[in-house]
Write a protein that holds these residues in place. Structure first.
Motif: not given
Ligand code: MG
Ligand code: ADP
Length: 556
Positions: A34, A38, A84, A98, A103
């Motif tokens: 994760e 990111n 996002k 993502g 997360a």
């Molecule tokens: Mg993420």
């Protein structure tokens, strides 16, 4: 017990996030995945990963990406907070890794989390420390980018913690994630440290040459040397990458890396297509390797169907499946032709060293026309050692399924390769923790047992579970085996079980017995496996041959 009516109440944010964490954050490697995604989404081109004690103590990932504004730091760890997407339809054209914004919230709920970040255009960096539901914000020093420091994973989730494995296996899982990620983002420089020790350093790879260098470093030069390159565009999709040919077969399917629009996936449809393409080409139980990049319009694939986004759903699954199988099959056919041609041109090391080889022997061994006897198989094997070990040649002259003459520093040595393999397995087993991991058999296997051994074997079943062997009696004379040890896919379970009664039942003895009950055939070893085995061959375990003896051997 009387019936009572329970009241309904809302879960606290922490509990809700902890439940969500169960889906996304399974083990330290999931945290690493994760955080890497990111960093990639933040546009970083350099990422450093520091792992403490298999990630159980610490996962710290720093990047030089766009950073997080001081005001947004608390939001970064809130559930369903993301930069996002803003509306559902954005999902149909998603280009970031993502989008669920869960997360960091999940990680924060099951660890002690700190974030250090300096976004572009903010005068100084800020640090946010989480302590349960409390958080503190203080200015700190750092260059542009973000560091996420995750400590004491699952300190507050003891049940989850129980499922974690040893430091070593948790670290290994992390390394696989980092390597898979590294091939999805070749332009990003990556460094990985474990307990302060540098484990992997990958400079940014911008040209084809350096991308190939990165693949070599991760999958080995043998794969790259033997792999077949393909690059096709069809029906708005592009499939590009490397697949192994018939010559490179692995005992595990651990080197099948497929990416969809840069995302690493383990998708059933794609895996099925890969498997189908190799049907009939590989020995039973052997697997191909590949690094394949599928590029497809974002609206043709739904990545929001699986908690860790490993599986996807295609708008036109048939089309994707066909593209995979047809292109891999074609690449394999072309690859084989090319190899046949090049092997005709190739001379082996044994031939190169003319002074050691007379004409008779060369004719016998390499023409392939007159093999000495049916059970003796002689095939020249020429391999380059992986880079870094220099370009020494290492030849294996395979005599039968067990023995080979191996060129060690320009001298021919006769080795019992099976016994070297047994030593290697014994060394590997001595590092296992118990119960050992098991591999479920696709179809349970029935093994006939002499009735008089029933009670003796029945008492051993718990010990067998410890070794990853799960079986139970169907009747007093028949055992049904459901699992075998994960790390020993070549276990001949029938001879193992039928030979059990002659072993004094201690774990050590059972391990020794397990090691000798492995089916083995030198011809199925690939280059990496041969190299690993060479570490278990010493002058004490081999016989040095003089050329005259060698000649005698071939004159049998
Ligand atoms: Mg993420
Ligand atoms: P998602 O990635 O699904 O948006 P996350 O919980 O992983 O959700 O992250 C939440 C938000 O935190 C991201 O949308 C992003 O804005 C910010 N963020 C997380 N990690 C970084 C990073 N390394 N650099 C910049 N921003 C980050």
């Amino acid at each position: 017990m009387g019936i009572s009516t329970n009241r309904i109440c809302l879960l606290t944010t922490t509990v809700a996030n902890q439940i969500a964490a169960g889906e996304v954050i399974e083990r330290p490697a999931s945290v690493v995945k994760e955080l890497l995604e990111n960093a990639l989404d933040a546009g970083a081109n350099a990422i450093s990963i520091e792992i403490g004690f298999g990630g159980l103590n610490q996962v710290k990932i720093s990047d030089n990406g766009g950073g997080i504004l001081a005001d947004d730091l608390p939001l970064a760890v809130a559930a369903h907070a993301t930069s996002k997407i803003t509306k559902l339809t954005d999902l149909y054209a998603i280009s970031s890794m993502g989008f669920r914004g869960e997360a960091l919230a999940s990680i924060a709920s099951v660890s002690r989390l700190s974030i250090f970040s300096k976004p572009v255009g903010q005068a100084h960096a800020m640090m946010m420390q989480m302590d349960g539901e409390k958080m503190s914000l203080t200015p700190c020093a750092r260059n542009q980018g973000t560091t996420i420091d995750v400590r004491d994973l699952f300190f507050n989730a003891p049940v989850r913690k129980k499922f974690l494995k040893t430091e070593r296996s948790e670290y290994q899982a992390i390394e696989v994630v980092v390597k898979r990620f590294a091939l999805s983002a070749p332009e990003v420089a990556i460094s990985l440290k474990h307990n302060d020790k540098p484990m992997l350093t990958l400079p940014s790879a911008l040209c084809e040459q350096s991308k190939l260098q990165r693949i070599k470093k991760i999958l080995g030069s043998e794969f790259v040397d033997k792999a077949i390159y393909l690059d096709v565009e069809r029906a708005g999709m592009r499939l590009q990458g490397w697949v192994s040919g018939q010559e490179y077969q692995r005992s595990q399917n651990d080197k099948q890396w497929i990416y969809i629009n840069q995302r690493m996936v383990k998708d059933k449809l794609l895996n099925h297509a890969l498997k189908q393409s190799y049907e009939g080409l590989l020995h039973p139980g052997r697997h191909p390797a590949c690094v394949l990049y599928l590029t497809i319009a974002p609206d043709q694939v739904d990545v929001n169907v699986h908690p860790t986004k490993h599986e996807v759903r295609f708008q036109q699954p048939r089309l994707v499946h066909d593209l995979m199988t047809s292109q891999i099959l074609q690449a394999l056919a072309v690859g084989e032709d090319a190899r046949e041609y090049s092997s005709q041109q190739m001379s082996t090391h044994w031939e190169i060293r003319e002074e050691h080889v007379d004409a008779t022997r060369r004719g016998r061994v390499f023409s392939g026309k007159s093999v000495p006897s049916d059970d003796i198989l002689i095939r020249p094997a020429v391999h380059l050692l992986p880079e870094g070990e220099g370009s020494r040649y290492s030849s294996w002259l395979i005599l039968n399924t067990r023995f080979a003459i191996i060129d060690m520093n320009n001298e021919p040595w006769l080795f019992d390769v099976e016994s070297a393999q047994q030593q290697r397995l014994a060394a590997m087993l001595s590092q296992q923790t118990y119960p050992m991991l098991s591999r479920p058999l696709l179809v349970p296997v029935n093994v006939a047992i002499d009735k008089k051994h029933y009670s003796q074997i029945e008492q051993l079943l718990p010990l067998l579970i410890d070794l990853g062997i799960g079986c139970d009696f169907a009747s007093e004379s028949s055992l049904i085996v459901r699992t075998i040890p994960l790390i020993l896919p070549a276990t001949d379970i029938q001879s193992f079980l039928q030979g059990l009664t002659s072993v004094i039942p201690t774990r050590d003895n059972l391990l020794k017995h397990l090691v000798v009950c492995q089916s083995f055939d030198i011809r199925q070893l690939n280059h990496d496996e041969k190299m690993e085995l060479m570490a278990h061959m010493s002058p004490q375990s081999g016989v040095r041959m003089d050329i005259a003896t060698c000649r005698g051997l071939f004159d049998v």
